[in-house]
Design a protein around this motif. Structure first.
Motif, PDB file in Angstrom:
ATOM      1  N   GLN A 284      -0.978  -0.730  -4.530  1.00 40.69           N
ATOM      2  CA  GLN A 284      -2.319   0.054  -4.413  1.00 40.69           C
ATOM      3  C   GLN A 284      -1.662   1.377  -3.885  1.00 40.69           C
ATOM      4  O   GLN A 284      -0.948   1.554  -3.270  1.00 40.69           O
ATOM      5  CB  GLN A 284      -3.157  -0.207  -3.429  1.00 40.69           C
TER       6      GLN A 284
ATOM      7  N   LEU B 164       0.820  -1.154   0.220  1.00 41.47           N
ATOM      8  CA  LEU B 164      -0.225  -0.034  -0.020  1.00 41.47           C
ATOM      9  C   LEU B 164       0.894   1.300  -0.082  1.00 41.47           C
ATOM     10  O   LEU B 164       1.777   1.368   0.837  1.00 41.47           O
ATOM     11  CB  LEU B 164      -0.837   0.026   1.395  1.00 41.47           C
TER      12      LEU B 164
ATOM     13  N   GLY C 172      -7.619   1.587   1.691  1.00 44.07           N
ATOM     14  CA  GLY C 172      -6.355   1.509   2.538  1.00 44.07           C
ATOM     15  C   GLY C 172      -6.749   0.497   3.730  1.00 44.07           C
ATOM     16  O   GLY C 172      -5.667   0.475   4.689  1.00 44.07           O
TER      17      GLY C 172
END
Lengths: 160, 356
Positions: free
Chosen positions: A149, A115, B133
């Motif tokens: 991501q 992430l 997230g």
């Protein structure tokens, strides 16, 4: 004098009168992976906010492989690989990792889910992606897939 | 500003890659290097709003600020404003082809999955964190690539490589009749670089003795040779081999063992004639103490009654003696049960002609 020296050499060695203390490195189990409560200005993610005894209850596992199952081998090798991969990714994406890296192993394939923040332009991210995948697959002799991501910012869970 | 970003990226990369291994984790030096060049923005990712943020912040569009990377200096801390395109979920039709969104197993992507999923332990008086997230959703294995329509497509693609089951083998008995030997091997799948598992070399061979061509002596000898590997209830001989390093070698060894057992059980050695009563597998009434006693008793009864000489063969062929023989064999071979004992009692009463 020479005879005395020879006699000393022949005599059995007398044990010295010291004592040793055996110590093990300190293992502070009560302080591991815990973010201590502060003044209320510290933002923590979900991963940081939960201490390790919540793994399996409120948190999942960051690394999934069959090495830790009953009757399976390779747990230690996977653990060493995981440690190296986390350091490698922390260095390859400096300042970009928004949260811990998730490692998944599907047979031979190693899937790294990261992430990232959005500080880098996309073409640089793609370069780093290719670089990581190529280097790691040559190093570990297995296919490596990196799934990135981006989040606009770190997602806070709590203020401590 | 783009050049500035490039420069600090390169510096950060080289320092991070070289030093992150030597220094304890996490590395503070690279952070210092980065913060010197571009301010605190690249040192750590910025903190966003709390979990209950609105959709606008979530989609990444930062309001009226410009789209591409521009540096706005507010005081001493510049901010890199890089917004992303809106998530793909906003443009997904309800009847789209989901197997093209998730064709293979992949991690959860919040911008590709049009579901309002929340996961995690909620804060006090709060809700579980949303999907953007959310590391918990990424950690778990998902089956978004295995929806029923996707599985139908897999089956259709695999059908070309499949062959039909032979129509002649439509029952278990026929399978057993044509293929009496069952071979069992186990393949192990694990995640890791090595595919070898030492447990995979074990081979188990199963065969019913009724399918083998054995006469009475051969069958008894084979059962004695294999010992524990024979199960009396199911008449199955199980041979497990694992002494060779390869599975093929273990299979060959198992077949060799079966062949040798078969041929050896047909041979009769010289010392087999010394088989005594203790070696017998089951009780045989002929030439036993029980037969001798019964015949002696009957002969004594007959002589005391002054009946004409009856021969042993006549006695053996008589009904009462046959009954007695059956009941004694049942008692000795099977365990003592109520019915066995009562049968023995009746046969003895008939033999000695006792009326209750």
């Amino acid at each position: 004098m020479a005879a005395a020296a020879r006699a000393l050499r022949v005599l059995p060695r007398v044990p010295s009168a010291t004592r040793q203390l055996h110590t093990t490195p300190a293992c502070l189990k009560t302080r591991a992976a815990r973010v201590r409560v502060g003044k209320g200005d510290k933002l923590v993610t979900y991963e940081q906010a939960h201490p390790p005894h919540h793994i399996g209850h409120r948190k999942g596992w960051l690394s999934l492989h069959t090495g830790n199952l009953c009757g399976e081998a390779g747990a230690a090798q996977r653990a060493v690989e995981d440690a190296f991969l986390r350091r490698f990714l922390y260095g390859t994406f400096p300042g970009l990792l928004a949260d811990e890296v998730v490692l998944k192993r599907r047979g031979n394939l190693l899937v790294i889910c990261a992430l990232l923040g959005r500080a880098l332009p996309p073409h640089k991210l793609y370069f780093l992606l290719g670089y990581t995948e190529t280097l790691l697959s040559h190093f570990y002799k297995c296919p490596v897939r990196l799934e990135l991501q981006t989040v606009p910012a770190r997602v806070p869970y709590k203020c401590l | 500003m783009a050049a500035g970003a490039g420069r600090c990226c390169r510096a950060g990369l080289s320092h991070g890659a070289l030093l992150s291994w030597a220094l304890p984790f996490p590395v503070a030096l690279s952070q210092a290097v980065l913060s010197r060049t571009a301010g605190g923005a690249l040192g750590t990712p910025r903190w966003g709003r709390a979990a209950s943020s609105s959709a606008a912040a979530v989609s990444g569009r930062e309001g009226p600020q410009p789209r591409e990377g521009s540096v706005r200096r507010r005081g001493r801390t510049p901010q890199f404003v890089r917004s992303a395109a809106p998530p793909r979920t906003e443009r997904m039709a309800v009847d789209q082809d989901w197997s093209s969104v998730y064709p293979t197993a992949a991690a959860f992507r919040p911008a590709s999955v049009p579901l309002p999923i929340r996961m995690g332990y909620p804060v006090k008086r709060g809700v579980p964190p949303p999907k953007e997230g959310n590391l918990e959703l990424i950690k778990i294995p998902n089956f978004l690539h295995l929806t029923p329509p996707a599985i139908k497509k897999h089956c259709a693609a695999l059908k070309d490589f499949c062959t039909e089951w032979p129509s002649a083998l439509d029952s278990d008995e026929k399978c057993e009749q044509h293929f009496p030997i069952e071979i069992e091997t186990v393949d192990y799948v694990s995640s890791g670089i090595s595919i070898w598992n030492p447990k995979a070399r074990v081979v188990t061979l199963r065969v019913k003795l009724s399918n083998l061509n054995l006469d009475d002596h051969a069958k008894k000898k084979l059962i004695k040779l294999v010992g524990e590997r024979y199960c009396r209830e199911t008449d199955v001989l199980t041979i497990t081999t694992d002494r060779c390093p390869l599975r093929r070698q273990n299979y060959d060894y198992g077949m060799h063992l079966l062949t040798v057992l078969y041929h050896e059980s047909w041979k009769t050695e010289k010392w087999e004639s010394e088989k005594s009563e203790e070696d017998m597998e089951e009780y045989i009434w002929e030439n036993s103490h029980s037969q001798k006693n019964a015949l002696d008793t009957l002969l004594q009864i007959k002589t005391s009654e002054n009946v004409s000489n009856v021969t042993k063969e006549e006695l053996l062929a008589s009904e009462v003696v046959k009954n007695y023989r059956n009941s004694v064999i049942a008692l000795k071979n099977n365990s003592e049960t109520e019915s066995n004992m009562s049968q023995y009692k009746e046969s003895v009463k008939k033999l000695l002609n006792i009326q209750a």
